[in-house]
Scaffold this motif. Sequence first.
Motif, short mmCIF file in Angstrom:
data_model
loop_
_atom_site.label_atom_id
_atom_site.label_comp_id
_atom_site.label_asym_id
_atom_site.label_seq_id
_atom_site.Cartn_x
_atom_site.Cartn_y
_atom_site.Cartn_z
N ILE A 20 0.80 -1.34 0.04
CA ILE A 20 0.03 -0.03 0.01
C ILE A 20 0.80 1.24 -0.13
N LYS A 21 0.78 2.14 -1.14
CA LYS A 21 1.43 3.31 -1.10
C LYS A 21 0.53 4.48 -0.86
N ILE A 22 0.69 5.27 0.06
CA ILE A 22 -0.16 6.52 0.42
C ILE A 22 0.35 7.93 0.28
N ASP A 23 -0.35 8.64 -0.49
CA ASP A 23 0.17 9.90 -0.43
C ASP A 23 -1.12 10.85 -0.13
N VAL A 24 -0.94 11.49 0.74
CA VAL A 24 -2.07 12.54 1.24
C VAL A 24 -1.60 13.78 1.52
N ASN A 25 -2.71 14.81 1.65
CA ASN A 25 -2.40 15.95 1.86
C ASN A 25 -2.87 16.52 3.29
N ALA A 26 -3.10 17.68 3.26
CA ALA A 26 -3.69 18.43 4.32
C ALA A 26 -5.16 17.89 4.65
N GLU A 28 -7.15 15.48 5.90
CA GLU A 28 -7.67 14.24 5.13
C GLU A 28 -7.66 13.32 6.42
N THR A 29 -8.86 12.53 6.43
CA THR A 29 -8.91 11.22 7.10
C THR A 29 -9.27 10.06 6.42
N CYS A 30 -8.45 9.22 6.33
CA CYS A 30 -8.64 7.98 5.18
C CYS A 30 -8.57 6.51 6.14
N THR A 31 -9.61 5.72 6.00
CA THR A 31 -9.56 4.63 6.72
C THR A 31 -9.54 3.34 5.69
N TRP A 32 -8.82 2.40 6.28
CA TRP A 32 -8.64 1.23 5.50
C TRP A 32 -9.05 -0.10 6.34
N SER A 54 6.34 18.99 11.86
CA SER A 54 5.96 20.13 12.78
C SER A 54 4.57 19.75 13.74
N SER A 55 3.89 18.44 13.10
CA SER A 55 2.60 18.06 13.81
C SER A 55 2.86 17.34 15.03
N ALA A 56 1.98 17.83 15.93
CA ALA A 56 1.91 16.76 17.14
C ALA A 56 1.08 15.43 16.99
N CYS A 57 1.39 14.55 17.91
CA CYS A 57 0.83 13.21 17.53
C CYS A 57 -0.62 13.38 17.96
N ASP A 58 -1.20 14.18 18.68
CA ASP A 58 -2.73 14.41 18.92
C ASP A 58 -3.34 15.04 17.59
N ARG A 59 -2.63 15.44 16.77
CA ARG A 59 -3.23 16.23 15.48
C ARG A 59 -2.85 15.31 14.16
N GLU A 60 -1.83 14.58 14.20
CA GLU A 60 -1.55 13.99 12.85
C GLU A 60 -0.70 12.47 13.30
N ASN A 61 -1.62 11.29 12.80
CA ASN A 61 -1.29 10.09 13.23
C ASN A 61 -1.98 8.97 12.44
N ILE A 62 -1.33 7.86 12.67
CA ILE A 62 -2.01 6.50 11.98
C ILE A 62 -2.50 5.82 13.27
N VAL A 63 -3.73 5.45 13.34
CA VAL A 63 -4.27 4.80 14.65
C VAL A 63 -4.75 3.12 13.89
N SER A 100 -5.06 10.36 9.77
CA SER A 100 -5.34 11.91 9.95
C SER A 100 -4.53 12.68 9.80
N THR A 101 -4.46 13.78 8.76
CA THR A 101 -3.74 14.85 8.90
C THR A 101 -4.17 16.26 9.24
N ASP A 102 -3.32 17.17 9.68
CA ASP A 102 -3.90 18.15 10.04
C ASP A 102 -3.98 19.39 8.99
N SER A 103 -4.00 20.67 9.25
CA SER A 103 -4.15 21.73 8.21
C SER A 103 -3.15 22.04 7.60
N THR A 104 -1.88 21.64 8.04
CA THR A 104 -0.58 22.16 7.30
C THR A 104 -0.20 21.63 6.15
N VAL A 105 -0.02 22.51 5.12
CA VAL A 105 0.14 22.15 3.79
C VAL A 105 1.51 21.18 3.59
#
Length: 579
Positions: A20-26, A28-32, A54-63, A100-105
């Motif tokens: 699985i190759k994943i490219d995402v931007n600001a 976005e919330t994607c679930t597999w 620059s993103s903290a774990c509570d704002r951008e992560n893979i759960v 899940s990603t935050d608003s940073t470009v």
Amino acid sequence: MVCPGKAECGGILSDPYKVIKIDVNANETCTWYIDKDVDQNIRLVFSYFQLNPSSACDRENIVIYDGPSTNSSFLGLVCNNHDSVPVFESSSNALTFRLSTDSTVFQRNVFAFYYFISPESASIKNCGGRLHSPNGSFTSPNYPGSHPPFAYCVWHIQTEANTRINLTFSEIFLEMDDKCRYDFIAVYDGSTTNSGLIKQVCGLIKPTFESSSNFMTVVLSTDYANSYRGFSAHYTSLRIPTPQPNIFLTCSSDMMTVILSKSYLDSLGFNENDLTLNDPNCKPNASNPVTFSFPFNSCGTIKESQNHSISYTNTITAFPTGDVITYQKSVEIVVKCIMENNSTVEVAYITEKDVAENTSSLGRYNLSMSFYESDSFSSPILDSPYYVDLNQTLYAQVSLHSSDDDLLVFVDTCTASPNSDFGSPNYDLVRSGCAKDNTYKAYPVLEHYGRFSFRSFKFLRSHPSVYIHCEILICDSKDHNSRCTKNCMSRHKREIFSYKWKGDAMVGPLKLKRDHSSMDRSGSSAQVYPEKSQDGQTKSLSILTSLVLVTNAVLLAGLAVKHFISRQQGYRYQKLQSY
């Protein structure tokens, strides 16, 4: 190597294995959802990921969830501070992960692959194990033949205490990739894969690694394509000359600092990301070695007053991960600073059900004493020596430098002496809170400050300097019956009331302005005058002779008067009448 296409933002995956190759931007919330009707578990490997740094774990992560939905039990989290190659295994035939990603470009890139495993396929011969000898060798399965697909092998190396491990690969032959996304070896500096990643390698190389303790972990992970020879490795143990303490604790006047050795944390299977204080928002200030440094009034520190002591206590806690079983111990490191009598006693102990360690050291509260220009105590006197007039009112302040706002400073005893070593003679300004000098004045007790004033004097027998030495009591302001809330008390009564800490402060010397100006006039530097005529010199000599005779007469009279006074009074100091 199979070249995967870009994965859509989420979806259902039912293939027995897939890259699985994943490219995402600001934003976005994607679930597999990975699910297949087989009696097998799922292994999911995130071999490469680049999230917004620059993103903290509570704002951008893979759960990752252990089941078919995001309502299933939590299995793990991947974010920027994940210092390993994340690998997760489900307990059933379903697994879910959400990105899940935050608003940073920022362009995020994640590379992962999964495959289904059964107990039969997971048990590969010569795949991983525990190595306890001082020296040893190990290889990938089937070496020098091709390594098997879907291999995940973990070797735990442990040598004697107070040693490090030197690991040398005589050969690594794995699939070539600049980011080692397909087949790779991961080397960790500790006893588990959570101990901190030294490096992730692949291709055709012969690297060497060294641990910081007597633990090291090596992982081989392969996918389903392009199998090569694998690797061959040899390790040796290196003696560490001087073992370092596991815990080093210091307590200053206003804060505590705790340093934990990395080798100690490695031996427990933890790193700095697993540690919290009473306040979980307080993180380590440094990672190697792991260092906590925080004021007494922060990070959930608990303050206690008992008998003659004030203590500040906090707890560093580490909990093992996993929902069902674990091979790690829960660790609590209790750090305590105890302020008592003339020192700061520092104590640390650890509880691990059957393990306890203790360490202690000594320190002091930080006190200082200065003179001030007036009773507003706003402008300190910075001159040393401090030149004063006889009978001048002097204002002194003792300051406690501490982050604990609930402390009181009480000036218990102050003694004056012409010598900095406070030998004889000496003179009490105040003792046990009772004024002994009739010009001494104590100001109301104030947090962190003890203030008083007195009029200047000089010692007899030509002592030019005066030093002031004070004994200071520090109390908890919440204790309304402490010694700091009382004034003059006899020694017998004083023992009834407790104080929490006792310290010393000294200031000086004080010198008279008269002595200062006289010394300036009689300095060692010679002054040159113009030459006089012979008559002028004769006349000056006659005048000088007369002055010498008069001066000698005055000195003899003064000595007689001084002898008479000392016989009548016997005082070693002199007070002047108020002007």
